[in-house]
Design an enzyme around this catalytic site. Sequence first.
Site, PDB file in Angstrom:
ATOM      1  N   SER A 144     -38.536  27.123 -17.488  1.00 15.14           N
ATOM      2  CA  SER A 144     -39.394  26.612 -16.413  1.00 15.14           C
ATOM      3  C   SER A 144     -38.957  27.168 -15.064  1.00 15.14           C
ATOM      4  CB  SER A 144     -39.296  25.089 -16.363  1.00 15.14           C
ATOM      5  OG  SER A 144     -39.886  24.608 -15.176  1.00 15.14           O
ATOM      6  N   TYR A 190     -34.107  17.984 -15.169  1.00 15.82           N
ATOM      7  CA  TYR A 190     -35.022  18.934 -15.826  1.00 15.82           C
ATOM      8  C   TYR A 190     -34.616  20.385 -15.530  1.00 15.82           C
ATOM      9  CZ  TYR A 190     -39.634  21.043 -16.912  1.00 15.82           C
ATOM     10  OH  TYR A 190     -40.656  21.802 -17.411  1.00 15.82           O
ATOM     11  N   LYS A 223     -33.599  23.160 -18.277  1.00 20.21           N
ATOM     12  CA  LYS A 223     -34.402  24.370 -18.455  1.00 20.21           C
ATOM     13  C   LYS A 223     -33.576  25.631 -18.211  1.00 20.21           C
ATOM     14  CE  LYS A 223     -38.406  22.940 -19.817  1.00 20.21           C
ATOM     15  NZ  LYS A 223     -38.786  23.180 -21.212  1.00 20.21           N
TER      16      LYS A 223
END
Length: 309
Positions: free
Chosen positions: A152, A165, A169
């Site tokens: 991401s 997150y 990622k």
Amino acid sequence: MGNLLDGKVAIVTGAGRGIGRGVALELAAQGAAVLVNDYGVGLDGREPQSDMADEVVAEIRSHGGRAAANAQSVAEFDSAAKIVAQALDELGGIDILVTCAGFLRDRMVFNMAEEEFDAVVGVHLKGTFNCIRHVAPHLRQQGSGRIITFASGAGLFGNPGQSNYGSAKSAIGGLTKAVARDLGGYGVTVNAISPVAATRMTMTEATLKAREIRKKQGIVREESALRQLENLSPEDVAPMVAFLASEHAAGVNGQFFLCAGTSYSLLSQPRPIKTIFKEARWTVAELEEIVPQTLAEGLANPAPPIDPE
Ligand SMILES: NC(=O)c1ccc[n+]([C@@H]2O[C@H](COP(=O)([O-])OP(=O)(O)OC[C@H]3O[C@@H](n4cnc5c(N)ncnc54)[C@H](O)[C@@H]3O)[C@@H](O)[C@H]2O)c1
């Protein structure tokens, strides 16, 4: 219907909706039998429903494809083993693994709970590892296979409120590169996609606002930055996944692709762009002098101090 993946069996995690659903439909349309996995959770990973994958399976079957539904969580090591076992038992093998499953629990780092960090790293990073770990022995033994992971922009560039997150990622990037080296010699390729698409994960007030701010600042992360996010369909990512899953991509290993709507880019591998060197250890006084004119020259602060006014 194509026949690019005839006779192959694919597992697609998080395939009940969004990008994973598009991938499952495309792989099936290309002839693969697909194990459609989805734990069926809310955007924050809570309240699992067991029937999330069923609709996608029905859609694949209505087009004449082969598919089976699975509602296990990728975040648990033993559950991930069951996902792989089901592909082997019901669909007769495993050739392709695509890891889309995940959820968000955004919060600024100074407020983030330990549980919020652990849960998001658990589903994305550990969930990706769990699935890879259980398919790897089979792919190694058969001497072929394809793994496509999902990275991401949050891990590549950093987003506010996503320390959990972004960490997961970014680490999926490291995992992808390491596993590409572990398995490459056995005819297995492992590549990562960093997607941009309008799904429930991105069509949030915070994401739209962050894109708007970047646009005003003239920061272009990806070609699609100047297009409205709502025009970037999650299905746009799927053809690239199908290509990477095919025999045509046998020589593509350990690579990162940015798939923003219909704009596909190969991402650069990190490399030194400026270097200073001397034989003896640097003194801090020397660095004070030289770094601003060399390594730090022209650097932009992604988050300059907030004006108290
Ligand atoms: N949409 C984007 O622009 C974007 C950007 C960067 C990265 N990604 C990544 O792409 C992937 C797909 O994202 P999306 O936008 O389609 O999200 P989405 O929320 O639409 O779909 C994710 C799916 O994963 C499932 N899931 C969650 N936890 C699970 C678990 N423990 N086990 C199995 N399934 C689980 C959810 O139920 C959901 O259906 C994710 O890895 C996401 O982080 C998406």
